[in-house]
Write an enzyme that holds these catalytic residues in place. Structure first.
Site, PDB file in Angstrom:
ATOM      1  N   ILE A  14      42.367   5.859  35.683  1.00 36.62           N
ATOM      2  CA  ILE A  14      43.680   6.382  34.947  1.00 36.62           C
ATOM      3  C   ILE A  14      44.591   7.214  35.773  1.00 36.62           C
ATOM      4  CG2 ILE A  14      42.241   8.398  34.582  1.00 36.62           C
ATOM      5  CD1 ILE A  14      43.326   8.732  31.475  1.00 36.62           C
ATOM      6  N   ALA A  15      43.952   7.840  36.810  1.00 37.19           N
ATOM      7  CA  ALA A  15      44.728   8.252  37.960  1.00 37.19           C
ATOM      8  C   ALA A  15      45.765   7.267  38.546  1.00 37.19           C
ATOM      9  CB  ALA A  15      44.003   9.120  38.858  1.00 37.19           C
ATOM     10  N   SER A  36      37.345  11.257  47.380  1.00 37.78           N
ATOM     11  CA  SER A  36      36.449  10.416  46.520  1.00 37.78           C
ATOM     12  C   SER A  36      35.096  10.390  46.998  1.00 37.78           C
ATOM     13  CB  SER A  36      36.897   8.963  46.475  1.00 37.78           C
ATOM     14  OG  SER A  36      36.068   8.214  45.750  1.00 37.78           O
ATOM     15  N   HIS A  78      33.107  17.489  35.190  1.00 32.82           N
ATOM     16  CA  HIS A  78      34.551  18.020  34.695  1.00 32.82           C
ATOM     17  C   HIS A  78      34.426  19.549  35.052  1.00 32.82           C
ATOM     18  CE1 HIS A  78      36.302  14.471  32.077  1.00 32.82           C
ATOM     19  NE2 HIS A  78      36.093  14.399  33.502  1.00 32.82           N
ATOM     20  N   LYS A  96      40.046  14.897  29.677  1.00 32.73           N
ATOM     21  CA  LYS A  96      39.269  15.129  28.349  1.00 32.73           C
ATOM     22  C   LYS A  96      37.909  14.431  28.348  1.00 32.73           C
ATOM     23  CE  LYS A  96      39.982  11.097  27.252  1.00 32.73           C
ATOM     24  NZ  LYS A  96      38.694  10.166  27.199  1.00 32.73           N
ATOM     25  N   ARG A 166      31.411   4.884  31.233  1.00 30.90           N
ATOM     26  CA  ARG A 166      31.610   4.952  29.922  1.00 30.90           C
ATOM     27  C   ARG A 166      30.361   4.735  29.008  1.00 30.90           C
ATOM     28  NH1 ARG A 166      36.926   2.175  30.419  1.00 30.90           N
ATOM     29  NH2 ARG A 166      38.617   3.580  29.957  1.00 30.90           N
ATOM     30  N   ASP A 178      34.491   9.251  25.188  1.00 30.01           N
ATOM     31  CA  ASP A 178      35.687   8.514  25.801  1.00 30.01           C
ATOM     32  C   ASP A 178      36.617   8.409  24.730  1.00 30.01           C
ATOM     33  OD1 ASP A 178      36.314   7.150  28.011  1.00 30.01           O
ATOM     34  OD2 ASP A 178      36.265   5.263  26.629  1.00 30.01           O
TER      35      ASP A 178
END
Length: 323
Positions: A14-15, A36, A78, A96, A166, A178
């Site tokens: 997503i980044a 990473s 997170h 999120k 996921r 997710d």
């Protein structure tokens, strides 16, 4: 204008595909570093033209040339890294769901407040202008009194090896965290409250595995809602708002970016049907809004309140279905 220097904690897809390009096209600053723990930072940096790469998140957080970080790590990481980033003096935009429950949210918010840094949850759909248009329609009585809402988010998740995060329950994976968090967040935005009553059923592909389908029935005062998510059904990310005089359908409620940023709002009253198209760049607007908060030192209490409502509701759903 202060140029925000961003670091990315984790070489996540997503980044690579969404957030780094959004920062660049929106004027939200410059991405100067990536880290990473899995050894992918160098490749990520080379592919995206990022100057610095680190083999650990601690190294990136120690970089004095990084002002803000984007955190797209697994869900269980997170809170930990948002707190670490805040303590290092970095502003934090975290994917999120930002936390796994209210205790974590309290800790993250306290760390950000103590450090005097901005903190936000990366729910990009909140920043698409279709929500402002939706609010205008509801406030104008376009469908009368809002009675009930149906919202769904589905897609088919491939079963890759090694197991995709996921589908890893130990990393906070599952359909609810997710994608089910989007309909939950939308109801928190619509109502300005947490549900009074919640009923939940869920399915797992394997015993003790991550949830792959979740169905939620909820009541917010007089408003009822049915929310669904799954990792094994054809793509759908929509909402239907049923009122006493009509219905509003948002076929692109959460992923307007799939249609190039154009979201459709369909209003039906009796035999009348009106389609309104609203253009927007939800990822770009998200990072631009956060960057402006960093530049001005201005918090967003409404956004923070919505994050807290969503965290509380997700925690309640998780406990109700032993997810």
């Amino acid at each position: 204008m202060v140029d925000i220097r961003w670091g990315v904690l984790g070489a996540a897809r997503i980044a690579r595909k969404a957030v780094v390009p959004a920062i660049r096209r929106s004027g939200a600053g410059e991405v100067v570093a990536v880290s990473s723990a899995s050894g992918r930072a160098a490749e990520f940096a080379a592919d995206l033209g990022i100057e610095r790469h680190y083999a650990s998140h601690e190294e990136l957080l120690a970089d004095p040339d990084v002002d803000a970080v984007y955190v797209p790590l697994p869900n269980t990481e997170h809170a930990r890294w948002s707190i670490a980033a805040a303590r290092a003096g970095k502003h934090v935009l975290c994917e999120k769901p930002i936390v796994q429950g209210l205790a974590e949210l309290d800790a993250v918010e306290a760390a950000a407040a103590d450090a005097g840094v901005q903190l936000a949850e990366a729910f990009m759909y909140r920043h698409h202008p279709q929500l402002a248009r939706l609010r205008e329609l509801l406030d104008s009585g376009a469908i009368g009194r809002l009675v009930t809402v149906e919202s769904s988010f589905h897609f088919v998740q491939g079963r890759q090896e090694p197991l995709d995060i996921r589908l890893r329950r130990d990393l906070g994976g599952g359909a609810l965290n997710d994608i089910g968090c989007y309909p939950v967040d939308l109801l928190g935005w619509l109502t300005g409250s947490e549900p009074d009553d919640v009923g939940v059923v869920a399915h797992r592909d394997v015993p003790d595995g991550a949830n792959t389908r979740v169905a939620i029935a909820a009541r917010y005062g007089e408003l009822t809602a049915n929310l669904h998510c799954s990792l094994d059904a054809a793509f759908r990310a929509d909402a239907r708002l049923h009122g006493s005089e009509g219905t509003i359908h948002l076929p692109d409620a959460f992923r307007a970016d799939v249609r190039g940023g154009t979201a459709r709002i369909v209003v039906e009253r009796g035999e009348e049907r009106t389609v309104v198209e609203v253009d927007g760049d939800q990822y770009g607007a998200q990072v631009a809004h956060f960057a402006e908060r960093v530049r001005t030192g201005t918090p967003d209490p409404d956004d923070a309140a919505l994050t807290r409502r969503t965290a509380a509701t997700l925690e309640r759903i998780t406990k109700a279905a032993s997810l």
